[in-house]
Structure formats: C-alpha cells, structure tokens
Motif scaffolding. Structure first.
Motif, PDB file in Angstrom:
ATOM      1  N   ALA A   8      -0.869   0.191 -24.786  1.00 25.33           N
ATOM      2  CA  ALA A   8      -0.478   1.597 -24.689  1.00 25.33           C
ATOM      3  C   ALA A   8      -1.630   2.463 -24.200  1.00 25.33           C
ATOM      4  CB  ALA A   8       0.008   2.094 -26.057  1.00 25.33           C
ATOM      5  N   ILE A   9      -2.819   2.216 -24.744  1.00 25.07           N
ATOM      6  CA  ILE A   9      -3.988   3.006 -24.338  1.00 25.07           C
ATOM      7  C   ILE A   9      -4.307   2.757 -22.871  1.00 25.07           C
ATOM      8  CG2 ILE A   9      -6.458   3.369 -24.712  1.00 25.07           C
ATOM      9  CD1 ILE A   9      -5.946   2.607 -27.675  1.00 25.07           C
ATOM     10  N   GLU A  10      -4.226   1.508 -22.450  1.00 24.35           N
ATOM     11  CA  GLU A  10      -4.511   1.188 -21.048  1.00 24.35           C
ATOM     12  C   GLU A  10      -3.518   1.880 -20.106  1.00 24.35           C
ATOM     13  OE1 GLU A  10      -7.064  -0.297 -19.837  1.00 24.35           O
ATOM     14  OE2 GLU A  10      -7.949  -1.021 -21.704  1.00 24.35           O
ATOM     15  N   GLU A  11      -2.258   1.918 -20.497  1.00 22.21           N
ATOM     16  CA  GLU A  11      -1.256   2.579 -19.648  1.00 22.21           C
ATOM     17  C   GLU A  11      -1.463   4.092 -19.642  1.00 22.21           C
ATOM     18  OE1 GLU A  11       0.700   1.296 -17.533  1.00 22.21           O
ATOM     19  OE2 GLU A  11       0.514  -0.805 -18.122  1.00 22.21           O
ATOM     20  N   ASP A  12      -1.890   4.643 -20.759  1.00 24.10           N
ATOM     21  CA  ASP A  12      -2.204   6.069 -20.813  1.00 24.10           C
ATOM     22  C   ASP A  12      -3.357   6.386 -19.866  1.00 24.10           C
ATOM     23  OD1 ASP A  12      -2.121   8.724 -21.735  1.00 24.10           O
ATOM     24  OD2 ASP A  12      -3.677   8.328 -23.214  1.00 24.10           O
ATOM     25  N   GLU A  69       3.639   7.874  -3.511  1.00 24.68           N
ATOM     26  CA  GLU A  69       3.046   6.670  -4.102  1.00 24.68           C
ATOM     27  C   GLU A  69       2.397   6.984  -5.444  1.00 24.68           C
ATOM     28  OE1 GLU A  69      -0.435   3.377  -3.058  1.00 24.68           O
ATOM     29  OE2 GLU A  69       0.491   4.538  -1.434  1.00 24.68           O
ATOM     30  N   GLU A  70       1.666   8.109  -5.515  1.00 24.42           N
ATOM     31  CA  GLU A  70       0.997   8.487  -6.765  1.00 24.42           C
ATOM     32  C   GLU A  70       2.017   8.882  -7.838  1.00 24.42           C
ATOM     33  OE1 GLU A  70      -1.881   8.385  -3.670  1.00 24.42           O
ATOM     34  OE2 GLU A  70       0.003   9.522  -3.742  1.00 24.42           O
ATOM     35  N   ILE A  71       3.076   9.571  -7.411  1.00 25.16           N
ATOM     36  CA  ILE A  71       4.118   9.968  -8.372  1.00 25.16           C
ATOM     37  C   ILE A  71       4.796   8.731  -8.958  1.00 25.16           C
ATOM     38  CG2 ILE A  71       6.366  11.099  -8.598  1.00 25.16           C
ATOM     39  CD1 ILE A  71       5.361  13.183  -6.564  1.00 25.16           C
ATOM     40  N   LYS A  72       5.027   7.743  -8.111  1.00 22.79           N
ATOM     41  CA  LYS A  72       5.627   6.492  -8.595  1.00 22.79           C
ATOM     42  C   LYS A  72       4.715   5.807  -9.606  1.00 22.79           C
ATOM     43  CE  LYS A  72       7.643   2.091  -7.132  1.00 22.79           C
ATOM     44  NZ  LYS A  72       6.979   1.343  -8.221  1.00 22.79           N
ATOM     45  N   GLU A  73       3.409   5.802  -9.325  1.00 23.89           N
ATOM     46  CA  GLU A  73       2.483   5.164 -10.268  1.00 23.89           C
ATOM     47  C   GLU A  73       2.436   5.926 -11.585  1.00 23.89           C
ATOM     48  OE1 GLU A  73      -1.991   3.269 -10.608  1.00 23.89           O
ATOM     49  OE2 GLU A  73      -1.432   4.332  -8.779  1.00 23.89           O
ATOM     50  N   LEU A  74       2.485   7.249 -11.514  1.00 16.62           N
ATOM     51  CA  LEU A  74       2.533   8.055 -12.742  1.00 16.62           C
ATOM     52  C   LEU A  74       3.765   7.690 -13.567  1.00 16.62           C
ATOM     53  CD1 LEU A  74       1.561  11.572 -11.304  1.00 16.62           C
ATOM     54  CD2 LEU A  74       0.188  10.227 -12.914  1.00 16.62           C
ATOM     55  N   SER A  75       4.904   7.580 -12.906  1.00 16.62           N
ATOM     56  CA  SER A  75       6.162   7.258 -13.590  1.00 16.62           C
ATOM     57  C   SER A  75       6.136   5.850 -14.173  1.00 16.62           C
ATOM     58  CB  SER A  75       7.338   7.400 -12.620  1.00 16.62           C
ATOM     59  OG  SER A  75       7.470   8.726 -12.169  1.00 16.62           O
ATOM     60  N   ASP A  76       5.634   4.897 -13.395  1.00 13.69           N
ATOM     61  CA  ASP A  76       5.564   3.509 -13.874  1.00 13.69           C
ATOM     62  C   ASP A  76       4.641   3.402 -15.090  1.00 13.69           C
ATOM     63  OD1 ASP A  76       7.262   2.732 -11.879  1.00 13.69           O
ATOM     64  OD2 ASP A  76       5.708   1.881 -10.579  1.00 13.69           O
ATOM     65  N   SER A 114       3.292  12.191 -26.501  1.00 18.94           N
ATOM     66  CA  SER A 114       2.473  11.966 -25.303  1.00 18.94           C
ATOM     67  C   SER A 114       3.346  11.558 -24.130  1.00 18.94           C
ATOM     68  CB  SER A 114       1.424  10.871 -25.565  1.00 18.94           C
ATOM     69  OG  SER A 114       0.334  11.393 -26.269  1.00 18.94           O
ATOM     70  N   TYR A 115       4.355  10.745 -24.405  1.00 20.13           N
ATOM     71  CA  TYR A 115       5.291  10.343 -23.349  1.00 20.13           C
ATOM     72  C   TYR A 115       5.976  11.579 -22.762  1.00 20.13           C
ATOM     73  CZ  TYR A 115       9.570   8.611 -21.186  1.00 20.13           C
ATOM     74  OH  TYR A 115      10.598   8.381 -20.308  1.00 20.13           O
ATOM     75  N   ARG A 116       6.407  12.485 -23.626  1.00 19.65           N
ATOM     76  CA  ARG A 116       7.067  13.711 -23.154  1.00 19.65           C
ATOM     77  C   ARG A 116       6.096  14.592 -22.370  1.00 19.65           C
ATOM     78  NH1 ARG A 116       9.461  13.440 -28.391  1.00 19.65           N
ATOM     79  NH2 ARG A 116       7.966  14.985 -29.148  1.00 19.65           N
ATOM     80  N   ASP A 117       4.850  14.648 -22.853  1.00 20.35           N
ATOM     81  CA  ASP A 117       3.821  15.410 -22.124  1.00 20.35           C
ATOM     82  C   ASP A 117       3.651  14.861 -20.712  1.00 20.35           C
ATOM     83  OD1 ASP A 117       3.347  17.001 -24.306  1.00 20.35           O
ATOM     84  OD2 ASP A 117       1.458  16.058 -24.864  1.00 20.35           O
ATOM     85  N   HIS A 118       3.601  13.535 -20.613  1.00 20.68           N
ATOM     86  CA  HIS A 118       3.447  12.895 -19.303  1.00 20.68           C
ATOM     87  C   HIS A 118       4.627  13.224 -18.394  1.00 20.68           C
ATOM     88  CE1 HIS A 118       0.681   9.523 -21.085  1.00 20.68           C
ATOM     89  NE2 HIS A 118       0.092  10.698 -21.025  1.00 20.68           N
ATOM     90  N   GLN A 119       5.838  13.183 -18.964  1.00 20.64           N
ATOM     91  CA  GLN A 119       7.031  13.492 -18.173  1.00 20.64           C
ATOM     92  C   GLN A 119       6.986  14.925 -17.647  1.00 20.64           C
ATOM     93  OE1 GLN A 119       8.226  10.283 -17.466  1.00 20.64           O
ATOM     94  NE2 GLN A 119      10.103  11.488 -17.302  1.00 20.64           N
ATOM     95  N   GLU A 120       6.498  15.826 -18.493  1.00 15.98           N
ATOM     96  CA  GLU A 120       6.397  17.233 -18.088  1.00 15.98           C
ATOM     97  C   GLU A 120       5.372  17.385 -16.961  1.00 15.98           C
ATOM     98  OE1 GLU A 120       6.036  21.622 -20.252  1.00 15.98           O
ATOM     99  OE2 GLU A 120       5.697  19.784 -21.413  1.00 15.98           O
TER     100      GLU A 120
END
Length: 217
Positions: A134-138, A110-117, A181-187
């Motif tokens: 964008a800031i809110e989603e970050d 569930e947490e991984i899905k929220e991270l991805s979303d 930042s998007y790539r950092d999040h994916q990593e």
C-alpha cells in the motif's frame, strides 16, 4: 576504430552505494528495528565487503536521520519520534505540492492513467492489509508528479526525507484508515482532468498533511 570515437566506461554502482541502498532498505522496512545496534564489522561480513564502504554508508544514513552514533558508543538505528516526523511531513507536503505545480503542464493521458492505476492498486493493498504494498503504491501515485516536475532537486530532497516517513507509516499501518487517502487521490485525479492547477496543488499538500497528523497521534 575511428580515432574520434570514444569508448565510454561502463558505470556500475559502487560498493558504498550498494551497501547504502541495502542498509537503507533494511532500516526503512523495519528489518532493523528503531534503537537496534549496528556493528560495522558484522555488517561488513554480511555484505562481504570491507568496513570502509559500510562506514561510509552509515555516515550517509546518519546525515538522513536514519542512524545515530556518538563517540565511544555503538551506532544504532534512530528511534522513531512521532512529533519529529510530523515536522518532516510538513516539509514533504510542501515539496510534493511544489512538484504537482511544476508537473501540471506535463501531465497527459499516460500520467493520468498511472495515477488511476496506482490508486486502484493502493485501495486493493489497503484492503488486503499489505502494508508495504500500500505504501509503495501511494508513493508511486505521488511520484508521477515528482517525475513530471522535471526538477531533480525536489527528487533529491524527498529521497533524503522519505526514510523516516516510510518507517513511521509502516510501524503505524494498522492504525491508519486508508479509504480517506484513496478518496483524496481520486479527488486529485479529477482536479487534474478538469485542469484545476491550484486545486491539485492544494489537494496534494492536504493529503500529506492529513496523513502526518494521523500518524503523529
């Protein structure tokens, strides 16, 4: 009614808390600009309250570094200092990394899905040049770790620090390239999925420190 049964009071936010939240939001989103004067009588009239909850709210905001006041002069929104904010980012990065470490045993599908979303939405908002979105989603992304850490003290400390960080991000949004930042999040997500606890912690800290360096330039 059973004599052993107790009636619980309905808890409503106090006027002071409502005024505080309203003012903090307006300052963080730059509706009140850095250096702008804040008059308690005008704010009281705008909120439809007495001056007391306004003054109490302003004192809390001063403690958080969002408001400045000095004897004999008006209260004003604190200026934005990039170098000072850079120091704040170091603390925020350390707290976020700690949250990620403590959260790791509690991160599931569930947490991984929220991270991805959150990261997908972050990428979309960046491309749309929607600064607040964008800031809110970050923040939504990183708050997954904060919540899962189950440590209320981390939440309190971050809530106290995040106001000036948010203001700086919003004021310099046009100069920040969000793809990294998007790539950092994916990593980070990939490291979570692989069970690489120490790597997740380091990547979360690096993500915040990199953003702080960019914004302080």
């Amino acid at each position: 009614m059973d004599k052993n049964q107790k009636i619980k009071k309905i808890i409503r936010p106090s006027l002071r808390d409502q005024v505080y939240e309203g003012l903090k939001s307006a300052i963080m989103t730059l509706e009140f600009q850095p250096g702008e004067r804040l008059h308690d009588h005008q704010l009281a009239e705008d909120f439809g309250v007495s001056r007391t909850p306004v003054r109490e709210a302003l004192k809390r905001l001063e403690d958080e570094g969002l408001v400045e006041s000095s004897p004999g002069s008006s209260t004003k929104v604190a200026p934005l200092y990039s170098e000072e904010a850079k120091h704040t980012f170091v603390v925020v990065a350390a707290l976020q990394a700690l949250a990620a470490r403590l959260a790791f045993p509690f991160i599931g599908e569930e947490e991984i899905k929220e991270l991805s979303d959150a990261n997908k939405n972050f990428k979309y908002r960046m491309r749309e040049r929607d600064a607040r979105g964008a800031i809110e989603e970050d923040y939504r992304f990183h708050n997954v770790f904060v919540r899962a850490s189950k440590n209320p003290e981390i939440e309190k400390m971050l809530a106290r620090l995040i106001g000036n960080v948010y203001r700086l991000e919003l004021s310099k949004f046009s100069s920040v390239e969000g793809e990294s930042s998007y790539r950092d999040h994916q990593e980070i997500i990939e490291a979570v999925q692989k069970g690489e606890k120490e790597k997740v912690e380091k990547l979360v800290e690096k993500n915040w420190l990199t953003l702080g360096d960019k914004l302080a330039r």
